[in-house]
Write an enzyme that holds these catalytic residues in place. Sequence first.
Site, PDB file in Angstrom:
ATOM      1  CG  ASP A 203       6.374   6.582   6.583  1.00 42.28           C
ATOM      2  OD1 ASP A 203       7.882   6.337   6.356  1.00 42.28           O
ATOM      3  OD2 ASP A 203       5.216   6.047   5.907  1.00 42.28           O
TER       4      ASP A 203
ATOM      5  CD  GLU B  96       8.879   2.900   2.069  1.00 39.87           C
ATOM      6  OE1 GLU B  96       8.911   2.103   1.176  1.00 39.87           O
ATOM      7  OE2 GLU B  96       8.383   2.806   3.021  1.00 39.87           O
TER       8      GLU B  96
END
Length: 433
Positions: A80, A191
């Site tokens: 991400d 994350e």
Amino acid sequence: MKVQDRFLKYVSFTTTSDENSETCPSTDCQFALGKYLAQELAEIGLQQVKIDENCYVYGLLPATAGHEDDTPIGFISHMDTSPDFSGVNPKPQIIENYDGNDVILGAGRGQNGGPIAVLKVADFPTLKTLKGRTLITTDGTTLLGADDKAGIAEIVTAIEELAETDRHAESRGYENLNGHGDIWVCFTPDEEIGRGADKVDLEYFKAKYAYTVDGGYEGDIAYENFNAASAKFMVHGKSVHPGEAKGIMKNASLIAAEIAMALPADETPATTEGHQGFYHLTDMKGDVENATLWYIVRDHDKKRFEERQEFLRKIAAEFNAKFGGTAFADADKNRAGGNIVELELKHSYSNMLEVIEKCPEVLERARAAIEAVGVEPVSEPVRGGTDGAKLSFMGLPCPNLGTGGYGYHGPFEHVTIEGMEAVVKIIKKIALS
């Protein structure tokens, strides 16, 4: 495939995470990159490749013959990108033989035909050290995605090269091969919103220790991070007509402002560095009746971290006494009747140092590999958290390696091809140690 080509392919995927979502992954778009990576790992020849229902991607490069009993290790990066800035349709700029000066981003497309933004050496002094390299930047309209698609590209490229070497060696009966034990890889979602390690399956990912590849300078190996907590002051006021307010009104917003001013002005992110901790006011809202202050609390030192939380409790108690309240509440207590100020404290993560100290091999192996490729190893305290911290306390010692990228979470993000190539070499050296 070269690491830069792999990186440019990965950044074409939009993978912005969403802190307001309660699903895992927080955004469905992360599955597109996850599925691509799973297919790529399988094509490279890894075993036990899978992408699970939560968008965690796994793969195993099996130990070479004669090394089955070597320590199994792992490498981890996240898919991400930060929701702090747009990550939709990045348009990377590639600058060969970078001259070490300011970089124009989006030339001719800003106001009055000027640049969209300028990547300034004054703001990012490390740019001077990148002179002569091939620099990859944004065009000023999005982030780049080097955080952490550079890490993924480096891991996959290193694993591909190791797998190719293994195949050639097998055809020659493993003659003159510097072999390796089991090497696991894992790519995680979310994350950037603090959830990347939450659903890592350590029953499947069978490494003794691992490395997240998610830092800056390519020679970095980080194994100290903040102890962290969140704090929320909730102020309950009393609203009456201002013309009749004397002795009655308790303005929640003014009380909240007093609380904010009661915290030390020289212990904020803007006034601290290195191992120094801080209180950081991240958000505030309020009116006469109710006001809320949100803080994050950070310190590398565990004792000082506890003292910081106790200081906040003391402030809540003092303001309750001053304005007529009688107590305060932590997250696991209900609000007592009549409180003016409530305080919620929630633990976020801990300093991985106490775990890493018990596994010195994980650091020694990385430092030796970094030096072996001609890069100077540097260990700076992380002024934040990493997935490695959570994983360490889950039983997987996991320091963080650099990627060669800088300026994360915004339009000034940049990385060099040479930096990424160095990390590929470092990962391979670690694997073959």
